[in-house]
Write an enzyme that holds these catalytic residues in place. Structure first.
Site, PDB file in Angstrom:
ATOM      1  CG  ASP A 171      -2.056   0.959   1.136  1.00  0.00           C
ATOM      2  OD1 ASP A 171      -2.283   1.506   0.027  1.00  0.00           O
ATOM      3  OD2 ASP A 171      -2.729   1.183   2.147  1.00  0.00           O
ATOM      4  CG  ASN A 201      -7.345  -2.365  -6.257  1.00  0.00           C
ATOM      5  OD1 ASN A 201      -6.398  -3.136  -6.087  1.00  0.00           O
ATOM      6  ND2 ASN A 201      -7.601  -1.399  -5.387  1.00  0.00           N
TER       7      ASN A 201
HETATM    8  C1  FPP Z   1      -1.731   0.320  -3.344  1.00  0.00           C
HETATM    9  O1  FPP Z   1      -1.290   1.642  -3.547  1.00  0.00           O
HETATM   10  C2  FPP Z   1      -1.278  -0.589  -4.367  1.00  0.00           C
HETATM   11  C3  FPP Z   1      -2.090  -1.164  -5.323  1.00  0.00           C
HETATM   12  C4  FPP Z   1      -3.497  -0.812  -5.495  1.00  0.00           C
HETATM   13  C5  FPP Z   1      -1.625  -2.187  -6.232  1.00  0.00           C
HETATM   14  C6  FPP Z   1      -0.259  -2.754  -6.031  1.00  0.00           C
HETATM   15  C7  FPP Z   1       0.415  -2.761  -7.325  1.00  0.00           C
HETATM   16  C8  FPP Z   1       1.746  -2.688  -7.540  1.00  0.00           C
HETATM   17  C9  FPP Z   1       2.724  -2.727  -6.456  1.00  0.00           C
HETATM   18  C10 FPP Z   1       2.313  -2.553  -8.922  1.00  0.00           C
HETATM   19  C11 FPP Z   1       2.037  -3.660  -9.875  1.00  0.00           C
HETATM   20  C12 FPP Z   1       2.185  -5.040  -9.345  1.00  0.00           C
HETATM   21  C13 FPP Z   1       2.912  -6.036  -9.878  1.00  0.00           C
HETATM   22  C14 FPP Z   1       2.818  -7.399  -9.308  1.00  0.00           C
HETATM   23  C15 FPP Z   1       3.832  -5.841 -10.996  1.00  0.00           C
HETATM   24  P1  FPP Z   1      -2.386   2.767  -3.598  1.00  0.00           P
HETATM   25  O2  FPP Z   1      -2.508   3.229  -4.996  1.00  0.00           O
HETATM   26  O3  FPP Z   1      -3.664   2.314  -2.974  1.00  0.00           O
HETATM   27  O4  FPP Z   1      -1.718   3.862  -2.716  1.00  0.00           O
HETATM   28  P2  FPP Z   1      -2.452   5.010  -1.908  1.00  0.00           P
HETATM   29  O5  FPP Z   1      -3.201   4.323  -0.788  1.00  0.00           O
HETATM   30  O6  FPP Z   1      -1.315   5.820  -1.419  1.00  0.00           O
HETATM   31  O7  FPP Z   1      -3.345   5.729  -2.866  1.00  0.00           O
END
Ligand code: FPP
Length: 236
Positions: free
Chosen positions: A15, A63
């Site tokens: 996250d 998501n």
């Molecule tokens: C949360 O950050 C992360 C995600 C929704 C997805 C995780 C994805 C990756 C790490 C990249 C792609 C994955 C792979 C396996 C190549 P957020 O966007 O919710 O962060 P925030 O809470 O700060 O908005």
């Protein structure tokens, strides 16, 4: 760290990509790109440390509510990752697997996943599982449907039967669930499986959660007393 204190199964809620980018005045997509790069770092570190199962929350059932363009970025990062990392997974003897309703992902992602899973299926050092279109509640619903469809009588259904119909059938439960970015909740991740997992929260945003932060989290795990609902055994 003695191997008895090392978790067998580490699950991570990656996250904070968006906030990492915002803090730098960048678009959220830059945060996801940095997050995808960090997946490489943490996968290699876990394999090197001797973790047997690493399960990463890459795309949740919730998501889909994000803007279409952001979903597109996440999916293209996934195919880039698979293209780029397949040789590395092979080299490190890592098996790739998925949990979640993969059939609802776009064709290109399903195809890239199927290819990488088939190529790595005999690898034995670590199982890297990507949770994609995954939600604990949806997984439980799918498991119950599968049990009903298999005609299993209600009297025969117990926790083991339910566990065997989850996407994680055959996996040990996660010993610890790590969440980055300071948020302290499970967000529908491995709800059944994490019943006795140690929960470890790091304030660091995922793109900055490197090997040092991983080791600190594993150290915190090693100092936890796991009781599984039992009372403390008297010493001696
Ligand atoms: C949360 O950050 C992360 C995600 C929704 C997805 C995780 C994805 C990756 C790490 C990249 C792609 C994955 C792979 C396996 C190549 P957020 O966007 O919710 O962060 P925030 O809470 O700060 O908005």
């Amino acid at each position: 760290m003695p191997s008895s204190l090392l978790p067998t199964h580490v699950a991570i809620i990656m996250d904070g990509n968006g906030r990492w980018a915002q803090a730098r005045g960048l678009e959220r997509s830059h945060g996801h790109r940095a997050g995808a790069k960090n997946v490489h770092t943490i996968v290699s570190a876990c394999a090197r440390l001797g973790i047997s199962y690493l399960t990463l929350y890459a795309f949740s059932t919730e998501n889909w509510n994000r803007p279409k363009a952001e979903i597109g970025v996440l999916f293209s990062l996934l195919t880039d990752f698979l293209g780029r990392e397949l040789a590395e997974l092979e080299r490190q003897n890592i098996r790739l697997a998925t949990i979640g309703a993969i059939e609802d992902l776009p064709f290109a992602q399903r195809q890239a996943l199927a290819h990488a899973i088939a190529k790595t299926k005999h690898n034995t050092a670590m199982t890297l599982t990507l949770a994609l279109n995954y939600g604990g509640r949806s997984e439980l619903v799918r498991a119950v449907r599968a049990i009903v469809d298999a005609g299993i009588p209600s009297a025969s259904i117990n926790e083991d039967v339910l566990a065997a119909h989850l996407d994680t059938a055959g996996y040990p439960d996660p010993d610890c669930v790590i969440r980055t970015s300071g948020e302290m909740r499970l967000s529908n991740y491995l709800l059944f499986q994490s019943a006795y997992s140690e929960l470890i929260f790091s304030p660091v945003f995922w793109p900055d959660f490197g090997e040092a932060e991983l080791k600190a989290a594993l150290d915190e795990y090693a100092h936890r007393k796991r009781r599984f609902g039992k009372i403390e055994e008297p010493a001696g």
